[in-house]
Design a protein around this motif. Structure first.
Motif, PDB file in Angstrom:
ATOM      1  N   ASP A 197       0.837  -1.208   0.000  1.00 56.31           N
ATOM      2  CA  ASP A 197       0.000   0.000   0.000  1.00 56.31           C
ATOM      3  C   ASP A 197       0.867   1.251   0.000  1.00 56.31           C
ATOM      4  O   ASP A 197       0.608   2.217  -0.727  1.00 56.31           O
ATOM      5  CB  ASP A 197      -0.919   0.021   1.229  1.00 56.31           C
ATOM      6  CG  ASP A 197      -2.194  -0.779   1.034  1.00 56.31           C
ATOM      7  OD1 ASP A 197      -2.493  -1.161  -0.117  1.00 56.31           O
ATOM      8  OD2 ASP A 197      -2.910  -1.007   2.029  1.00 56.31           O
ATOM      9  N   SER A 198       1.893   1.230   0.826  1.00 51.39           N
ATOM     10  CA  SER A 198       2.780   2.392   0.915  1.00 51.39           C
ATOM     11  C   SER A 198       3.555   2.593  -0.382  1.00 51.39           C
ATOM     12  O   SER A 198       3.633   3.710  -0.907  1.00 51.39           O
ATOM     13  CB  SER A 198       3.750   2.212   2.085  1.00 51.39           C
ATOM     14  OG  SER A 198       4.646   3.292   2.171  1.00 51.39           O
ATOM     15  N   PHE A 199       4.106   1.507  -0.930  1.00 51.32           N
ATOM     16  CA  PHE A 199       4.938   1.613  -2.131  1.00 51.32           C
ATOM     17  C   PHE A 199       4.093   2.005  -3.344  1.00 51.32           C
ATOM     18  O   PHE A 199       4.462   2.907  -4.115  1.00 51.32           O
ATOM     19  CB  PHE A 199       5.641   0.274  -2.391  1.00 51.32           C
ATOM     20  CG  PHE A 199       6.816   0.375  -3.316  1.00 51.32           C
ATOM     21  CD1 PHE A 199       7.960   1.062  -2.923  1.00 51.32           C
ATOM     22  CD2 PHE A 199       6.795  -0.198  -4.580  1.00 51.32           C
ATOM     23  CE1 PHE A 199       9.061   1.160  -3.771  1.00 51.32           C
ATOM     24  CE2 PHE A 199       7.878  -0.098  -5.431  1.00 51.32           C
ATOM     25  CZ  PHE A 199       9.017   0.575  -5.025  1.00 51.32           C
ATOM     26  N   HIS A 200       2.951   1.358  -3.541  1.00 50.56           N
ATOM     27  CA  HIS A 200       2.080   1.693  -4.661  1.00 50.56           C
ATOM     28  C   HIS A 200       1.505   3.101  -4.492  1.00 50.56           C
ATOM     29  O   HIS A 200       1.338   3.836  -5.467  1.00 50.56           O
ATOM     30  CB  HIS A 200       0.937   0.679  -4.761  1.00 50.56           C
ATOM     31  CG  HIS A 200       1.336  -0.623  -5.376  1.00 50.56           C
ATOM     32  ND1 HIS A 200       2.173  -1.519  -4.746  1.00 50.56           N
ATOM     33  CD2 HIS A 200       1.007  -1.190  -6.566  1.00 50.56           C
ATOM     34  CE1 HIS A 200       2.340  -2.582  -5.512  1.00 50.56           C
ATOM     35  NE2 HIS A 200       1.648  -2.410  -6.622  1.00 50.56           N
ATOM     36  N   GLY A 201       1.184   3.451  -3.247  1.00 52.31           N
ATOM     37  CA  GLY A 201       0.636   4.779  -2.996  1.00 52.31           C
ATOM     38  C   GLY A 201       1.603   5.881  -3.377  1.00 52.31           C
ATOM     39  O   GLY A 201       1.215   6.900  -3.953  1.00 52.31           O
ATOM     40  N   LYS A 202       2.901   5.688  -3.069  1.00 53.90           N
ATOM     41  CA  LYS A 202       3.908   6.680  -3.424  1.00 53.90           C
ATOM     42  C   LYS A 202       4.012   6.823  -4.936  1.00 53.90           C
ATOM     43  O   LYS A 202       4.086   7.940  -5.466  1.00 53.90           O
ATOM     44  CB  LYS A 202       5.269   6.259  -2.849  1.00 53.90           C
ATOM     45  CG  LYS A 202       6.407   7.232  -3.142  1.00 53.90           C
ATOM     46  CD  LYS A 202       6.181   8.576  -2.487  1.00 53.90           C
ATOM     47  CE  LYS A 202       7.387   9.487  -2.661  1.00 53.90           C
ATOM     48  NZ  LYS A 202       7.163  10.835  -2.098  1.00 53.90           N
ATOM     49  N   ALA A 203       3.995   5.693  -5.644  1.00 50.44           N
ATOM     50  CA  ALA A 203       4.082   5.748  -7.105  1.00 50.44           C
ATOM     51  C   ALA A 203       2.884   6.479  -7.692  1.00 50.44           C
ATOM     52  O   ALA A 203       3.020   7.300  -8.611  1.00 50.44           O
ATOM     53  CB  ALA A 203       4.185   4.341  -7.676  1.00 50.44           C
ATOM     54  N   LYS A 204       1.703   6.184  -7.179  1.00 50.74           N
ATOM     55  CA  LYS A 204       0.504   6.829  -7.707  1.00 50.74           C
ATOM     56  C   LYS A 204       0.514   8.331  -7.440  1.00 50.74           C
ATOM     57  O   LYS A 204       0.087   9.141  -8.283  1.00 50.74           O
ATOM     58  CB  LYS A 204      -0.749   6.194  -7.115  1.00 50.74           C
ATOM     59  CG  LYS A 204      -2.026   6.705  -7.772  1.00 50.74           C
ATOM     60  CD  LYS A 204      -3.240   5.956  -7.279  1.00 50.74           C
ATOM     61  CE  LYS A 204      -4.495   6.485  -7.987  1.00 50.74           C
ATOM     62  NZ  LYS A 204      -4.755   7.903  -7.690  1.00 50.74           N
ATOM     63  N   GLU A 205       0.999   8.732  -6.281  1.00 49.81           N
ATOM     64  CA  GLU A 205       1.107  10.163  -5.985  1.00 49.81           C
ATOM     65  C   GLU A 205       1.996  10.863  -7.019  1.00 49.81           C
ATOM     66  O   GLU A 205       1.673  11.957  -7.500  1.00 49.81           O
ATOM     67  CB  GLU A 205       1.697  10.366  -4.587  1.00 49.81           C
ATOM     68  CG  GLU A 205       0.746  10.055  -3.452  1.00 49.81           C
ATOM     69  CD  GLU A 205       1.432  10.173  -2.104  1.00 49.81           C
ATOM     70  OE1 GLU A 205       2.592  10.655  -2.070  1.00 49.81           O
ATOM     71  OE2 GLU A 205       0.830   9.780  -1.092  1.00 49.81           O
TER      72      GLU A 205
END
Length: 522
Positions: free
Chosen positions: A273-281
């Motif tokens: 969640d954290s890693f994908h969330g950073k990429a999406k941001e």
């Protein structure tokens, strides 16, 4: 809770309506579905032995050889050593079962040649990180190229082929990577101790690849080179490593997590969640920036080239763009960083070869003059050094495939649906295939040397064929740049008496953080 990847679809539509396809990227060719004449023998051949006659460790019902890696002589991190031992025991083809998954292991480059030459346009693979594939489906993210097959995979691969897989297009990003590499050298000068040593160089290499990937994808400097312990960027690096640890743990465990939430599975979800969330941001912010610049008529030709290409493709969804960007960042941390540590180790422990490379660098890319892709292309010894180091430090233990029709391999019937692993790593230090296999000899790869005697399907650090790693060209370019600039400026030394080796975490990583000495050249 992390929002779904498709949430910024309105941004994508606005960009597509006003942004024409980049003219420098033409129409993609359609791959042929024909196969070569060199195919495996029919599975109906009367001489074929039965599948159950393939040798290999017996194991227990369903769980197979799992206990060998939990309480036996091996551990999950030494999985590759088990494969080497089984190769010695059973030969060039054997099978083993782990948690209901039966895999046939191939250890002969002729098997690889015939297999690859018989593939059609959509070879099927086993996901590298099955837990991550399950996670992405749960969160409605795109699966990504490494986790999809068939037309779903082919559509995305065709869409990115010209951007990521053609050397000419990748060189458009050369100056960005070169700028990050220049700053990385300055960091090395600042953080080395009085003996010139930089400890935990693997982590430093990850900072370099993270910053380089961000510039490539988003034309944005994250500040990763200067990130400190406990910072958000260092947490991103640590999360990536922890995800590999957890994926390995889940692979060598009862697959309970597929049906019931377990502590390891919940931990992996939190980290993803954290890693994908950073990429999406980052993708969202870049998309918004592109939209604003277009509205003002201020978007320059070639600006935000990576993202504008992805956003202009009508055959890509927004969530595909998110995963492609995330994959470039994640793959750099997973493979490019460890591979670069292996490259430097080989040079540091072979000073005569390092000096020979330095002579080529001085000749073709003199210090003080701009480093360009044209100069890199005039350095065959540099590329030979990279190839030879991959022989000692491969990126992974296998090239994976799924058999899509009953066939015969090595004299045995292999049924449809069987997993194949071409474990060429086990052959890279074999005297059967290499002269002086334990010696680091970049010369063996030079034209006119012994390269013509090396089987072309032995060394495939990025896979092979249409399922080759899509980030290969970027990874190679990044490594050529950083090695050239380091050799320009430093003598690199490995002062430890310990030998750097590798351990298995779904891919290969160094078995220690690595400490190098960087001594200024006169």
């Amino acid at each position: 809770m992390l929002s779904k990847a498709g949430g910024s679809g309105s941004l994508l539509l606005k960009v597509r309506r006003s942004f024409p396809r980049n003219s420098s990227f033409g129409k993609l060719p359609v791959a042929s579905s024909s196969t070569t004449a060199a195919t495996f023998n029919s599975a109906q051949d009367s001489s074929a032995k039965r599948f159950d006659e393939i040798p290999g460790p017996k194991g227990l019902p369903f769980i197979g050889t799992l206990l060998d890696y939990r309480i036996g002589q091996y551990r999950p991190t030494t999985f590759h050593k088990a494969l080497l031992d089984r190769h010695k025991q059973y030969g060039k083809i054997f099978k083993q079962k782990i948690m209901g998954r039966t895999t046939v292991h191939l250890l002969d480059p002729e098997f690889y040649r015939v297999w690859f030459q018989s593939e059609d346009k959509t070879p099927h693979i086993v996901p590298l990180l099955e837990p991550v594939k399950i996670y992405r489906k749960k969160r409605n993210f795109a699966a990504g190229l490494g986790n999809s097959n068939g037309e779903e995979w082919y559509k995305v691969r065709s869409a990115i082929q010209q951007l990521m897989m053609r050397p000419k297009e990748v060189t458009e990003f050369f100056h960005m990577a070169e700028g990050v590499a220049t700053d990385f050298l300055e960091r090395i000068r600042r953080i080395r101790d009085k003996n010139g040593e930089v400890g935990n160089f693997l982590n430093e290499a990850k900072k370099w690849t993270l910053e380089t990937s961000s510039m490539t994808c988003f034309e944005k400097r994250l500040g990763a080179l200067e990130c400190q312990p406990g910072s958000e960027l260092q947490k991103t690096i640590d999360i990536n490593a922890a995800s590999l640890d957890l994926s390995t743990k889940l692979y060598f465990s009862l697959p309970i997590y597929k049906y019931f939430s377990t502590p390891a599975w919940r931990d992996l979800i939190d980290k993803q969640d954290s890693f994908h969330g950073k990429a999406k941001e980052l993708v969202d912010a870049t998309t918004t920036k592109i939209q604003d610049l277009m509205k003002k008529g201020e978007l320059k030709d070639g600006q935000y080239g990576f993202m504008t290409y992805l956003l202009s493709r009508k055959d890509l969804e927004y969530k595909d763009a998110v995963i492609i960007a995330l994959s470039l960042i994640g793959d750099g941390l997973i493979t490019t960083s460890p591979a670069t540590v292996g490259q430097l180790y080989c040079l540091a422990t072979n000073p005569a070869k390092q000096e020979k490379l330095y002579e080529e660098v001085c000749r073709e890319a003199p210090k003080g003059e701009p480093l360009t892709s044209e100069r890199i292309n005039r350095m065959p010894y540099l590329k030979a050094c990279v190839k030879e180091a991959f022989r000692f430090f491969p990126t992974g233990p296998d090239v994976k495939r799924v058999v899509m029709k009953d066939t015969m391999i090595g004299g045995y019937t292999i049924p449809k649906g069987t997993n194949l692993e071409m474990n060429n790593f086990a052959l890279l230090r074999s005297s059967e295939y290499f002269d002086d296999p334990e010696d680091y000899l970049p010369e063996r790869w030079l034209r006119g040397e012994s390269a013509h005697n090396i089987h072309p399907y032995l060394l495939t650090p990025f896979g092979y064929g249409t399922r080759m790693c899509p980030g290969r060209r970027f990874a190679e370019q990044d490594m050529y740049i950083i090695i050239t600039k380091l050799i320009q400026n430093f003598k690199i030394r490995w002062n430890s008496k310990e030998v750097l080796s590798q351990e298995y975490k779904m891919v290969f990583i160094p078995d220690r953080p690595a400490t190098f000495a960087f001594l200024d050249r006169e």
